[in-house]
Design an enzyme around this catalytic site. Structure first.
Site, PDB file in Angstrom:
ATOM      1  N   CYS A 244      33.967  39.111  37.186  1.00 40.94           N
ATOM      2  CA  CYS A 244      33.961  37.656  37.000  1.00 40.94           C
ATOM      3  C   CYS A 244      34.343  36.895  38.254  1.00 40.94           C
ATOM      4  CB  CYS A 244      34.937  37.280  35.907  1.00 40.94           C
ATOM      5  SG  CYS A 244      34.517  38.022  34.347  1.00 40.94           S
ATOM      6  N   VAL A 245      34.884  37.551  39.242  1.00 41.80           N
ATOM      7  CA  VAL A 245      35.417  36.810  40.365  1.00 41.80           C
ATOM      8  C   VAL A 245      35.118  37.526  41.650  1.00 41.80           C
ATOM      9  CG1 VAL A 245      37.699  37.922  40.378  1.00 41.80           C
ATOM     10  CG2 VAL A 245      37.511  35.530  41.051  1.00 41.80           C
TER      11      VAL A 245
END
Lengths: 430, 138
Positions: A244-245
């Site tokens: 996600c990052v």
């Protein structure tokens, strides 16, 4: 190994009675998708499905993953093996692709993670997913105190299931275009084009832990030794993002399916070089893993007798150390390297771009400075939670102004500095 | 002896062999550098994954703390990590509200969990469920 991608070009989306495709329009039965994703007891009652189209005054945030709808019409296995289908090897037969369409998973997971997609305005230029017709899943956990690993998995599976469902629902429609890829066995590949250099691709996958993981046939990639994969398996969803990052340089499942490095290397195969092998490797936390995986990936490249490799990174920070180890160890074996990464050079662009470097790294391509600041004007509609701008990576307290505009670093925009090069902005040779 | 050096209090109490640093991420790295100078080997990379020094207030590093000749690889890695942090604006845990701080502490713990398990340093099997690391729903 032969794979046909049967493409239907989606130009528009609408909700309707029956999910299906006609004349460039993908009709989506919202209730069926809600029923499909609600099957998972880990997801809550207030789920929603929305549509975000190119050019609309719409902002989606926080976005977790982007997935292109695909479904295998024939051949072994099914898309996203080990995730929503059996673990059978994929990459052969016929696969239906809803080109120009994407499924976005949105919802709060860990607050500073995930990204922003604007469908119009200046932010839209920075994300390739402003150009796709998007089916947006707005997700929540059934229990607010749910283990975050469980919830991350539930979000990931919901996106994959929806993508497969959409393409499966269009399986009876004849494709607009068919793209055929046929790759030789390793034995044949080794003797093809003897006058051309043998090159490979070292495909680094983010594998640091929760919200920073990637899966290969359902296996957590942090637990593998580097291995060889066919580009055709990648096109069938053998690699799935659980990462996600950072939003700007995570490789979404969509960008894995459409990996432009693989696409371009296949185009130049037999002309400029002999594209022999793709090696997937990981980016772990411990130094022992970093050493082991980089040595092993370089060893595979050496065993294959490669003259050169393209190496792509995912993420930044300590993964820069993996990138540099891969580069140095290949160069020490006499294998030329070209690196593809992005930069965190500070808002003024004056800081050191990568956390690590080596004298052997003489060919490096950048996808841009993730710390560059941009102001995103207010949008008429926000799907998700705009207040997350104040805590999202690349934002700060006060990023969200009273008028709805958001001032953030490019880091917060999904796919803005894709280290696979899956971006619209860049330098082009005319 | 294997040891975690951390400024993440929630993680510190869940790890069987841990030294708590009451300070910034840079303070953690400077403490690790001191240990390397006296012969320790670094086992996990001192730089954070995917967050810059001005974003993640917590830092945790596992070292093999022994008195031996200085390990030049560890020295090189920690020196360049300290340089990265010294050339960047820093953030401190106190700069964030409780919920955001808990988020950052949680991710720091999560990214160390696999390594801590591998090196046999996790005291609390349900590390990520430790109450101090819970992130309350907003």
């Amino acid at each position: 190994m032969k794979l046909e991608l049967h493409r239907l070009k989606v130009n528009s989306l609408k909700f309707g009675e029956k999910t299906g495709f006609a004349d460039g329009v993908l009709t989506v039965n919202k209730a069926e998708i809600l029923a499909l994703i609600s099957e998972d007891p880990l997801l809550g009652k207030n789920l929603d499905v929305d549509i975000a189209m190119p050019g609309e005054s719409v902002r989606v945030m926080p976005v977790k993953d982007v997935i292109e709808p695909r479904w295998k019409l024939s051949g072994k296995g099914q898309v996203f093996p080990g995730m929503i289908s059996d673990v059978e090897t994929v990459g052969e037969g016929q696969t239906l692709v809803l080109s120009g369409c994407a499924v976005l998973t949105a919802g709060k997971l860990v607050r500073f993670q995930e990204g922003i997609i604007d469908m119009s305005g200046p932010g839209a230029d920075y994300t390739p997913y402003s150009k796709t017709c998007n089916v947006v899943l707005v997700l929540e956990p059934s229990d607010p105190n749910m283990d975050k690993h469980d919830y991350e998995k539930a979000c990931r599976i919901a996106g994959l299931k929806t993508a497969a469902y959409l393409a499966k629902s269009c399986a009876d429609v004849k494709a607009d275009t068919v793209e055929t890829f046929e790759l030789p066995t390793m034995r044949e590949a080794m003797t093809q084009f003897p006058e051309l250099p043998k090159v490979g691709y070292i495909y680094m996958l983010q594998t640091q832990g929760l919200l920073h993981d990637t899966y290969l046939y359902g296996v957590d990639v942090k637990k593998i030794l580097p291995t060889i994969i066919s580009p055709l398996e990648v096109m069938d969803g053998a690699i799935v993002s659980g990462n996600c990052v950072s939003a700007c340089d995570k490789n979404s499942t969509y960008s894995h399916l459409n990996n432009p490095v693989i696409a371009d290397m296949l185009k130049r195969h037999g002309k400029d070089f002999n594209f022999v092998a793709t090696i997937v490797t990981n980016e772990n936390v411990t130094l022992a893993d970093k050493k082991r995986s980089s040595s092993y990936a370089a060893k595979l490249a050496g065993m294959l007798g490669l003259d050169g490799v393209v190496i792509t990174e995912e993420g930044f920070g300590n993964p820069d150390a993996d990138l540099i180890m891969n580069c140095r160890k290949c160069e020490q074996l006499g294998i030329k390297t070209a690196l593809l990464t992005d930069e965190y050079a500070g808002q003024d662009g004056a800081s050191q771009s990568l956390a690590d470097s080596c004298p052997e790294g003489t060919a490096c391509v950048t996808a841009g400075n993730a710390n560059e600041v941009i102001t995103l004007p207010p949008m008429s509609k926000v799907i998700g939670y705009p207040e997350e701008a104040n805590v999202i990576a690349g934002g700060w307290q006060g990023s969200l102004a009273d008028d709805g505009s958001i001032t953030v670093e490019l880091q917060a925009i999904t796919g803005a500095t894709s280290e696979l090069g899956y971006t619209k902005l860049g330098a082009y040779t005319l | 002896m294997l040891k975690l050096i951390t400024n993440n209090a929630g993680l510190h109490v869940s790890v069987s062999s841990s030294e708590y640093v009451d300070g910034s991420s840079l303070d953690v790295l400077i403490r690790v550098r001191g240990l390397v100078h006296s012969g320790s080997i670094i086992l996990t990379h001192p730089l954070c994954g995917n967050l810059r020094p001005n974003q993640q207030p917590f830092r945790s590093v596992i070292v093999d703390a022994e008195s031996r000749a200085v390990d030049l690889d560890s020295l090189s890695i920690i020196e360049s990590a300290v340089n990265v942090y010294q050339s960047s604006k820093l953030v401190f845990p106190k700069d964030f509200d409780d919920k955001t701080r808990a988020d950052y502490a949680y991710i720091d713990s999560e990214l160390m969990r696999e390594s801590l398990g591998r090196y046999g340093l996790i005291r609390d099997e349900r590390l990520c469920n430790a109450p101090s690391l819970k992130v309350k729903e907003v």
